[in-house]
Each structure stands twice: as C-alpha cells, then as structure tokens.
Design a protein around this motif. Structure first.
Motif, PDB file in Angstrom:
ATOM      1  N   ILE A 105       0.846  -1.198   0.000  1.00  8.46           N
ATOM      2  CA  ILE A 105       0.000   0.000   0.000  1.00  8.46           C
ATOM      3  C   ILE A 105       0.883   1.251   0.000  1.00  8.46           C
ATOM      4  N   LYS A 106       1.903   1.238   0.828  1.00  5.65           N
ATOM      5  CA  LYS A 106       2.818   2.386   0.938  1.00  5.65           C
ATOM      6  C   LYS A 106       3.512   2.642  -0.405  1.00  5.65           C
ATOM      7  N   LYS A 107       3.977   1.591  -1.068  1.00  3.84           N
ATOM      8  CA  LYS A 107       4.667   1.743  -2.363  1.00  3.84           C
ATOM      9  C   LYS A 107       3.722   2.284  -3.436  1.00  3.84           C
ATOM     10  N   ILE A 108       2.503   1.781  -3.442  1.00  2.00           N
ATOM     11  CA  ILE A 108       1.527   2.261  -4.427  1.00  2.00           C
ATOM     12  C   ILE A 108       1.231   3.734  -4.180  1.00  2.00           C
ATOM     13  N   HIS A 109       1.092   4.106  -2.919  1.00  8.64           N
ATOM     14  CA  HIS A 109       0.840   5.512  -2.583  1.00  8.64           C
ATOM     15  C   HIS A 109       2.013   6.393  -3.032  1.00  8.64           C
ATOM     16  N   GLN A 110       3.229   5.919  -2.852  1.00  2.00           N
ATOM     17  CA  GLN A 110       4.401   6.670  -3.300  1.00  2.00           C
ATOM     18  C   GLN A 110       4.397   6.835  -4.823  1.00  2.00           C
ATOM     19  N   CYS A 111       3.972   5.801  -5.519  1.00  2.00           N
ATOM     20  CA  CYS A 111       3.848   5.870  -6.981  1.00  2.00           C
ATOM     21  C   CYS A 111       2.856   6.960  -7.367  1.00  2.00           C
ATOM     22  N   MET A 112       1.723   6.994  -6.680  1.00  2.00           N
ATOM     23  CA  MET A 112       0.709   8.011  -6.969  1.00  2.00           C
ATOM     24  C   MET A 112       1.271   9.410  -6.706  1.00  2.00           C
ATOM     25  N   SER A 113       1.950   9.585  -5.579  1.00  2.00           N
ATOM     26  CA  SER A 113       2.515  10.893  -5.227  1.00  2.00           C
ATOM     27  C   SER A 113       3.511  11.352  -6.278  1.00  2.00           C
ATOM     28  N   ALA A 114       4.311  10.428  -6.773  1.00  2.00           N
ATOM     29  CA  ALA A 114       5.344  10.764  -7.758  1.00  2.00           C
ATOM     30  C   ALA A 114       4.758  11.167  -9.108  1.00  2.00           C
ATOM     31  N   HIS A 115       3.570  10.687  -9.427  1.00  2.00           N
ATOM     32  CA  HIS A 115       3.022  10.927 -10.768  1.00  2.00           C
ATOM     33  C   HIS A 115       1.848  11.906 -10.807  1.00  2.00           C
ATOM     34  N   LEU A 116       1.465  12.451  -9.658  1.00  2.00           N
ATOM     35  CA  LEU A 116       0.399  13.453  -9.623  1.00  2.00           C
ATOM     36  C   LEU A 116       0.829  14.640 -10.482  1.00  2.00           C
ATOM     37  N   HIS A 117       0.000  15.055 -11.403  1.00  2.00           N
ATOM     38  CA  HIS A 117       0.229  16.175 -12.328  1.00  2.00           C
ATOM     39  C   HIS A 117       1.332  15.900 -13.354  1.00  2.00           C
ATOM     40  N   LYS A 118       1.902  14.703 -13.378  1.00  2.00           N
ATOM     41  CA  LYS A 118       2.978  14.403 -14.327  1.00  2.00           C
ATOM     42  C   LYS A 118       2.546  13.389 -15.375  1.00  2.00           C
ATOM     43  N   ASP A 119       1.945  12.304 -14.916  1.00  2.00           N
ATOM     44  CA  ASP A 119       1.556  11.224 -15.832  1.00  2.00           C
ATOM     45  C   ASP A 119       0.198  10.699 -15.373  1.00  2.00           C
ATOM     46  N   LYS A 120      -0.868  11.241 -15.962  1.00  2.00           N
ATOM     47  CA  LYS A 120      -2.236  10.907 -15.550  1.00  2.00           C
ATOM     48  C   LYS A 120      -2.506   9.415 -15.664  1.00  2.00           C
ATOM     49  N   ALA A 121      -2.068   8.793 -16.749  1.00  2.00           N
ATOM     50  CA  ALA A 121      -2.329   7.360 -16.952  1.00  2.00           C
ATOM     51  C   ALA A 121      -1.657   6.529 -15.865  1.00  2.00           C
ATOM     52  N   LEU A 122      -0.419   6.853 -15.524  1.00  2.00           N
ATOM     53  CA  LEU A 122       0.292   6.101 -14.483  1.00  2.00           C
ATOM     54  C   LEU A 122      -0.306   6.388 -13.107  1.00  2.00           C
ATOM     55  N   PHE A 123      -0.679   7.636 -12.869  1.00  2.00           N
ATOM     56  CA  PHE A 123      -1.341   7.971 -11.610  1.00  2.00           C
ATOM     57  C   PHE A 123      -2.612   7.131 -11.446  1.00  2.00           C
ATOM     58  N   ASP A 124      -3.433   7.076 -12.514  1.00  2.00           N
ATOM     59  CA  ASP A 124      -4.686   6.319 -12.449  1.00  2.00           C
ATOM     60  C   ASP A 124      -4.433   4.829 -12.260  1.00  2.00           C
TER      61      ASP A 124
END
Length: 181
Positions: A105-124
């Motif tokens: 869960i923590k790793k997935i959340h970090q992935c989301m944080s890293a891609h917010l406003h940068k890569d919408k598809a990866l964030f989603d």
C-alpha cells in the motif's frame, strides 16, 4: 484493428470499451451499430451484442427507437458511485486489516505521489492498484465480483473527474498513515 472471427463480439466489446475509457468516444456520443460494423468490416449483430454488453455495465445507454449512446453521469451520480467503492473498502479494511499488505500500500501511494500532475495514466493505474489491493485482501469472491462490476464504470468516470486526483491522493494518504500506525 483486425477482427478474429471466433470471438467477434468480445473483440468489439473490448475495442469499443477501450475507446470509451480513453475518451475517443465521449459522454453522450452516439454509437451507431451500422457505422461501427462498416468500420470493423463485420455485420451489425455482433456490434449490437457488444453494445448491449456495455449497456449492462453502465458504459453505454440504449435509448429505445433512438440508438446507443455513451453514458453520461452527473456529479451527484459520480459521488454516489465513489461512496459505493468506499463502502466496500471500509468493510475490507475493517474485516481484513491484519491481512492488508501495508508495505505494498505504501509503495503504491508513493507511486501516486510521484506521478500526480505528471503522468495521468500512471497515476490512475497506481490509484486502481491501491483500491484493488484493499478489496482483494478480503478473498471474498462475491465482494470481488461486485467490485469488478463497478470498477470498469469507475475507470470510465476517472477520466472525466481528473480534478479530484489531489483529493484522492489525500484520502489515500490518510489510509496509508492509519495502516502504518
């Protein structure tokens, strides 16, 4: 796309669904079976069957004697669907908290944080992994089937509700912090 004859309806279903999810067909667009059939070089019947399948999932609306249209949803309906997802997740967190993979869960959340406003598809994609992990922890076949029913609709709506990405990230952060405590 080349259509393989053995499962024309399934291929058309997947193709049309992807066009809807990726906004090639937008909310309210008409989906004419004859035009789609000509486009894919198939008869209208498997196109109609694929559209009926999409209708059962809520991605398409069949208006009697008018035709098929990409479904439209109000802000209130989107909110209601999100509440249903939250209900499933809260149940899973309440019942299966000890089984939840906190590090994942923590790793997935970090992935989301890293891609917010940068890569919408990866964030989603990370966002859906986050929600899937919460639900799938239950190993409850019926709960997973119910969630699968609304997941595609959620995927469809997430493209139209991009302004709430920051809110989603903040909600996930609360969940991650609660899990880690």
């Amino acid at each position: 796309m080349g259509i393989v004859q053995e499962s024309i309806q399934n291929q058309l279903y997947e193709e049309i669904k992807q066009h809807i999810l990726k906004k090639r067909y937008k909310m309210g667009d008409q989906l004419n079976p004859k035009i789609l059939a000509a486009q894919y070089n198939v008869s209208p019947m498997p196109v109609r069957d694929a559209l009926l399948h999409l209708t059962r999932q809520g991605l398409v609306v069949n208006r009697a004697r008018v035709g098929f249209y990409v479904a439209t949803y109000t802000a209130s309906e989107i909110k209601d669907l999100m509440e249903v997802r939250k209900m499933h997740e809260m149940f899973c967190l309440n019942q299966y908290f000890d089984l939840t993979d906190h590090e994942k869960i923590k790793k997935i959340h970090q992935c989301m944080s890293a891609h917010l406003h940068k890569d919408k598809a990866l964030f989603d994609r990370c966002d859906f992994q986050f929600h899937d992990l919460l639900i799938n922890t239950s190993k409850n076949r019926f709960l997973n089937m119910q969630y699968a029913q609304i997941k595609e609709l959620l995927q469809f709506l997430v493209y139209y509700d991009a302004e709430h990405d920051e809110e989603a990230l903040a909600d996930h952060e609360k969940i991650v912090n609660a899990l880690l405590q």
